[in-house]
Design a protein around this motif. Sequence first.
Motif, short mmCIF file in Angstrom:
data_model
loop_
_atom_site.label_atom_id
_atom_site.label_comp_id
_atom_site.label_asym_id
_atom_site.label_seq_id
_atom_site.Cartn_x
_atom_site.Cartn_y
_atom_site.Cartn_z
N LEU A 108 0.83 -1.21 0.00
CA LEU A 108 0.00 0.00 0.00
C LEU A 108 0.86 1.26 0.00
O LEU A 108 0.60 2.22 -0.73
N LEU A 109 1.91 1.26 0.84
CA LEU A 109 2.77 2.45 0.91
C LEU A 109 3.53 2.65 -0.40
O LEU A 109 3.70 3.79 -0.87
N ILE A 110 3.98 1.56 -1.00
CA ILE A 110 4.63 1.66 -2.31
C ILE A 110 3.66 2.28 -3.31
O ILE A 110 4.03 3.13 -4.12
N CYS A 111 2.39 1.85 -3.23
CA CYS A 111 1.36 2.42 -4.11
C CYS A 111 1.24 3.93 -3.88
O CYS A 111 1.09 4.69 -4.84
N GLY A 112 1.26 4.35 -2.63
CA GLY A 112 1.16 5.78 -2.34
C GLY A 112 2.29 6.55 -2.98
O GLY A 112 2.08 7.61 -3.59
N VAL A 113 3.50 6.01 -2.88
CA VAL A 113 4.67 6.66 -3.48
C VAL A 113 4.50 6.72 -5.00
O VAL A 113 4.69 7.77 -5.63
N SER A 114 4.13 5.58 -5.60
CA SER A 114 3.97 5.52 -7.06
C SER A 114 2.90 6.49 -7.53
O SER A 114 3.09 7.21 -8.52
N GLY A 115 1.77 6.51 -6.82
CA GLY A 115 0.67 7.37 -7.21
C GLY A 115 1.05 8.83 -7.12
O GLY A 115 0.76 9.62 -8.03
N GLY A 116 1.70 9.21 -6.03
CA GLY A 116 2.11 10.60 -5.88
C GLY A 116 3.07 11.02 -6.96
O GLY A 116 2.90 12.06 -7.61
N PHE A 117 4.07 10.19 -7.20
CA PHE A 117 5.09 10.52 -8.20
C PHE A 117 4.48 10.60 -9.60
O PHE A 117 4.71 11.55 -10.36
#
Lengths: 435, 435
Positions: free
Chosen positions: B161-170
């Motif tokens: 989930l946190l990796i997703c947050g990073v990917s989505g933000g970037f």
Amino acid sequence: MPFLQHLLAQLSPKKAFHRQGHGVLLSYLLRWVFISLLVGGVSGSASALFLVLLEFVTQYRETHAWVLYLLPVAGFLIGAAYQYGGKGSEGGNNLLLQTIQKPSLARIPFVMAPLVMLATVLTHLVGGSAGREGTAVQMGGSLADQLTPWLKLRPRDRQVLLICGVSGGFASVFGTPLAGAVFGLEVFLIGQLRYHALLPSFLTACFAHWVTLSWGVGHTVYPEVVPPAFTVLSLGATLLAGICFGVVARGFAGASHAVAAIFKTTIAYRPLRPAIGGVLLLLVLWALGTTNYVGLGIPTIVASFETPLPGYDFALKLFLTALTLGCGFKGGEVTPLFFIGATLGNALFPWLPLPLEMLAALGFVAVFAGAANTPLACTFMAVELFGSGCGMYAGLACVVAYLFSGHKGIYGGQVVGSSKHLLWGRDTGKALEEL
Amino acid sequence: MPFLQHLLAQLSPKKAFHRQGHGVLLSYLLRWVFISLLVGGVSGSASALFLVLLEFVTQYRETHAWVLYLLPVAGFLIGAAYQYGGKGSEGGNNLLLQTIQKPSLARIPFVMAPLVMLATVLTHLVGGSAGREGTAVQMGGSLADQLTPWLKLRPRDRQVLLICGVSGGFASVFGTPLAGAVFGLEVFLIGQLRYHALLPSFLTACFAHWVTLSWGVGHTVYPEVVPPAFTVLSLGATLLAGICFGVVARGFAGASHAVAAIFKTTIAYRPLRPAIGGVLLLLVLWALGTTNYVGLGIPTIVASFETPLPGYDFALKLFLTALTLGCGFKGGEVTPLFFIGATLGNALFPWLPLPLEMLAALGFVAVFAGAANTPLACTFMAVELFGSGCGMYAGLACVVAYLFSGHKGIYGGQVVGSSKHLLWGRDTGKALEEL
């Protein structure tokens, strides 16, 4: 003054290590530029010769249909050549992957390179359904490995060298340097990508591509795919298409292995397998009454971007390729996978709200991504062949196809580095052929 | 009949497992489509709002130069807000990376998201030299983590989930979904890329990008870079440029950490650090007599593709950004790294036989690749921003810059998964901030 102290610390001898570091990195770079130039030179030249020969035999076959009758004879010749002169090189791609995983294994025989090139050219001459990447990769790997004793490489560096051979072969045969570089890094382990060969692999892929171009040998140019409007529908359709591509990729891997297993268990004398396979192929081609599915099938791949094709094209190509390669003819799986994917994408056109050329492009890369378990290399390939507009769609389709192909694939020597889903957690560390 | 036996084996109940497998994969896909839609929705919306605010304050600053005098006041406000209302969120990107590595750590505070957005907007309003990606990534990560208890995720899934947050933000802040997806997978470990979050990360990056676009928020369009002829000279120049980009990336990381360390050791009361930093920035800007280096600097980045610029631009931007972020203003490092790289590439134009726009494009992605240690994400970014023609050159430059930045980087929480060179083998498993 803490400020001055800090400034002085920056200039202290302890920091000299980092200055030294640049020298070490520079010598590392120069060393691998040198080795990559060698590997790129031989693998790029081999690919160039191979592509020229392929072009020649494909044209010859298309104008002299009678050569198809030579299928059984050619099959026997190929089988006999590998039986009596192969020196263990019938392991092919799997031997290469196993050696990358265990770089202390014996040297890849030099004879693998000429043998696989001639066998593939013969396969294409007589109308087998096969591809190119296996041949290019085996030539690259085998030729690269001949440098191991000469360069006095330790096992760790030999592993990098073999990865370079794979990258160089792949990059130069398809004209896709980024996809080639990442393919070499991605193909030997499922679910992980390690960076220890990053620089050498990129260097070799670029050099090999450049060498092939310098020989005046070109590559098929595909249309630039214009991405559709970005909606829930187009995203959902991409995911659904990705599932279809993954399932068919798994089906292709299963069919190839099943055909190979049937020939292995029923025919003991190896040279007879491709001979009998050739007879079967001939019968099937005669029954079909078309040569659409023989050879590389580039005209059909190109057509699948432009006009609706029969919905069964992908299934027939899948069957014929599984038969050709499973019985012992030589060549790669990738161009047939492009064919299967592009025609499957084409067949999905009436059912999914995506443009025809986009579906063909997605299938082209995603079936391959699922069957080879190399989603990132295939995403790069999509961008290199069809332009960056389709990148995001291709990335999604490749990743979904990768997931849905499960722990199956065309390379039995591939090892599960990290399982695709917790369901198969216990597969970790095993080769696909053991599963 | 072995053939029939084999066929029956294919249909046996043992194979039912694989049929079952499809159901499991489908539910896995649907589950992550749902979660990715949520994460993509919040991070894409946050990025859209952030980009709109940034645009507004940038225009305001450009037409009302007096706001620069507020630098010390804004600095104090930001410092005080983090001191008294931060709830530990001043860890920023590093807190996020540490939590990805140890998903059993405490929840990322929600306040991180509004705080970093407001602090970054304020930094840009008063003319700090900063970027966007840190802010977008922290908003994405913090907002995503608020879903953890609600979705009842176990640590392993929380990591994804946190990796997703990073990917989505970037992905949403730069409009580059492929680069965003791979950045999230690549950034927390140096030298390795694991695929366990492959599908969720790609899904979230695409959804977040789509959500930002759906809010009507666009991105800077860069020129399509036409690749030069493919020669020994152009390849060699790319490698040399890559070395320069890597060394400057390392210099930027070193300067940022040094400035931060100086402020930390000399000024005990935290809100005072950005206040005094603001005074220093004001003095430097007054001495320079130009506002070319404040804010994001998009006009200079765009100009660096078109016309030769002063050779010292990159050094001044490097210094001002290190000062801005080191003293405690907020914002990302990446847009300044684009600026530093593009102007450095521009400065190399008289010395290297590559077109101006190609050098600017290579610097744009490769300095970032070296400083963030994310060569594959940056190669994708090059293709997404400048077209697929420059892909191979960008790949080479990014990989070389990645090597030459050594075990240094802008993210102290990044862990060395596998060392870049045997020389630093003993760094494996350590975070960059421990080295």
